[in-house]
Design an enzyme around this catalytic site. Structure first.
Site, mmCIF file in Angstrom:
data_model
loop_
_atom_site.group_PDB
_atom_site.id
_atom_site.type_symbol
_atom_site.label_atom_id
_atom_site.label_comp_id
_atom_site.label_asym_id
_atom_site.label_seq_id
_atom_site.Cartn_x
_atom_site.Cartn_y
_atom_site.Cartn_z
ATOM 1 N N GLU A 161 -37.728 124.696 55.341
ATOM 2 C CA GLU A 161 -37.216 123.333 55.150
ATOM 3 C C GLU A 161 -37.974 122.335 56.010
ATOM 4 O OE1 GLU A 161 -34.884 119.698 55.897
ATOM 5 O OE2 GLU A 161 -35.483 121.180 57.372
ATOM 6 N N GLU A 162 -38.407 122.776 57.181
ATOM 7 C CA GLU A 162 -39.015 121.841 58.132
ATOM 8 C C GLU A 162 -40.432 121.416 57.757
ATOM 9 O OE1 GLU A 162 -37.369 120.262 60.156
ATOM 10 O OE2 GLU A 162 -35.768 121.458 61.024
ATOM 11 N N ASP A 207 -30.196 122.296 64.719
ATOM 12 C CA ASP A 207 -31.043 122.171 63.515
ATOM 13 C C ASP A 207 -31.844 123.440 63.316
ATOM 14 O OD1 ASP A 207 -32.424 121.219 61.347
ATOM 15 O OD2 ASP A 207 -33.554 119.697 62.426
#
Ligand SMILES: *[C@@H]1O[C@H](CO)[C@@H](O)[C@H](O)[C@H]1NC(C)=O
Ligand SMILES: *[C@@H]1O[C@H](CO)[C@@H](O)[C@H](O)[C@H]1NC(C)=O
Length: 413
Positions: A192-193, A158
């Site tokens: 994104e996180e 990820d």
């Protein structure tokens, strides 16, 4: 006139000095940046030192054009710490890599020193398909290591596993002449996180057009069917403090909050055949100061993962809270459930319970796919890893997805 000329001369001199100074400064900046870069990874020679390290003998690689190694790119990306907010170096590393591979590369400024990377073939910025993943990771940083056939460390799955596999699949198709200018581009985004700011900036300001998107996230090499949306909100109760022996002098905030929480946990929320039930989590409760004081204030923070009909979920919450005295008006943030395209021959599908950047790509698209190696069960954990074989398999998966989309497009032409 005279004094004027001398002023001009000194202005030129000044500008020259400034140029020299700026040049020197940029040399120093470039030098210190190179210092951070894993140089052996920027050097695309596949026979560089660590290939012969014993730990790697168990690993199988995927190499395009004798130069572009999947394992090396994956390691290069993982060795650069890029916790959300600190993506600068990894963006430069990727941009350099993609330029060396012969692509046109743009660094899109997002904020401060944070950049998205956009790459394509030739001059045509608009492409039928965009292949995308994110370059940021969650904290804490965990270094790269190899454990049998597992590749461990932050970002292993990820999202640097999907990212590396996308790049290698793309270069493979490109070097085999299977994709042309205007057909497929690569987009790698920051943030994104946490906030999704990278993908939002790309869809709002890059000024391009796409019809299909492939998002890379760990989906166990299956096509994501979709993921739940979310409604996150606070309930705040403002009572009045008093001695607990004289309750009629106060208003207990907890006595008001607890029945509300009970009702919210027992709401009949909409379900979806594809995404399952909507799920309530009362994640945080704060209230009161001591056992002998009637609490003046209470607050709960709640997240509902919404599988269907977000508006109805919000309406139901309001119906519980709105008319209760001493409760502040409820506001919160929402994201709709996302339904993806998952019916592609040769692919299995998977239902996901995590959020992605998919909703932040706000351009109208014909189809959206979510696919990648590794599993969300280890992402964000100390045990984050990806299996070598899964990483390899995903290169093939991305290739087949791109070819599937191109075949759809050619069929409709
Ligand atoms: C954008 O992405 C972030 C992070 O994944 C997510 O929390 C947020 O809800 C998304 N924003 C929208 C408008 O969907
Ligand atoms: C690319 O897409 C943008 C956004 O839709 C559009 O404004 C632009 O004209 C397109 N460029 C070309 C060359 O088609």
């Amino acid at each position: 006139m005279c004094s004027n000329r001398s002023r001009t001369t000194s202005a030129i001199e000044y500008r020259m000095r400034l140029t020299v100074l700026l040049f020197a400064a940029s040399l120093v900046a470039a030098w210190s940046l190179l210092d951070y870069m894993p140089q052996n990874l920027l050097n695309l020679d596949v026979t560089s030192k660590w290939d012969s390290e014993p730990a790697f003998s168990a690993l199988e690689d995927y190499i395009v054009d004798d130069k572009f190694s999947l394992l090396k790119l994956h390691r290069g990306l993982m060795e650069i710490e890029s916790i959300s907010g600190n993506e600068h170096k990894v963006a430069l590393f990727l941009s350099d890599y993609l330029k060396k591979a012969g692509l046109s590369v743009e660094l899109q400024h997002v904020e401060r020193d944070r950049y998205n990377v956009y790459a394509y073939i030739g001059n045509q910025r608009n492409t039928t398909t965009v292949v995308s993943s994110h370059i940021d990771v969650v904290p804490p940083y965990i270094g790269y290591s190899v454990d049998g056939t597992k590749i461990r460390g932050r970002g292993a799955c990820d999202d640097k596993g999907p990212l590396a596999a996308q790049v290698i699949a793309y270069l493979d198709l490109y070097y085999e002449n299977k994709i042309k200018e205007g057909e497929v581009s690569l987009l790698f985004v920051v943030g994104e996180e946490n906030t999704g700011v990278g993908m939002r900036t790309a869809s709002e300001k890059l000024g391009v057009n796409w019809e299909y998107a492939i998002f890379g996230e760990p989906t166990e090499n299956k096509l994501g069917v979709g993921h739940k949306g979310i409604f996150v909100f606070d309930i705040e109760v403002f009572g009045r403090a008093a001695h607990s022996g004289y309750p009629h002098l106060g208003v207990s905030a907890t006595e008001i909050l607890i029945p509300i929480l009970h009702k919210i946990q027992n709401l009949e929320l909409p379900e979806s055949e594809l995404l399952g039930p909507s799920i309530v989590n009362v994640g945080k409760v704060e209230a009161g100061v001591a056992a002998n004081v009637i609490p003046a204030y209470a607050k709960a923070t709640i997240a509902i993962r919404v599988s269907s009909d977000l508006d109805e979920v919000v309406r139901l919450v309001h119906s519980v809270v709105d008319d209760v005295e001493h409760v502040a008006p409820v506001t919160g943030r929402t994201t709709d459930p996302q339904y993806l395209d998952y019916k592609v021959p040769g692919f299995e599908s998977i239902i996901l319970a995590y959020n992605t950047d998919v909703p932040n790509l706000s351009l109208p698209l014909k189809k959206r796919f979510l696919y990648g190696p590794g599993t969300i069960h280890v992402a964000h954990s100390d045990d984050e890893h990806v299996e070598n074989q899964d990483l390899l398999k995903s290169v093939d998966g991305y290739r087949r997805l791109v070819e599937y989309i191109l075949s759809l497009e050619n069929a409709t032409e």
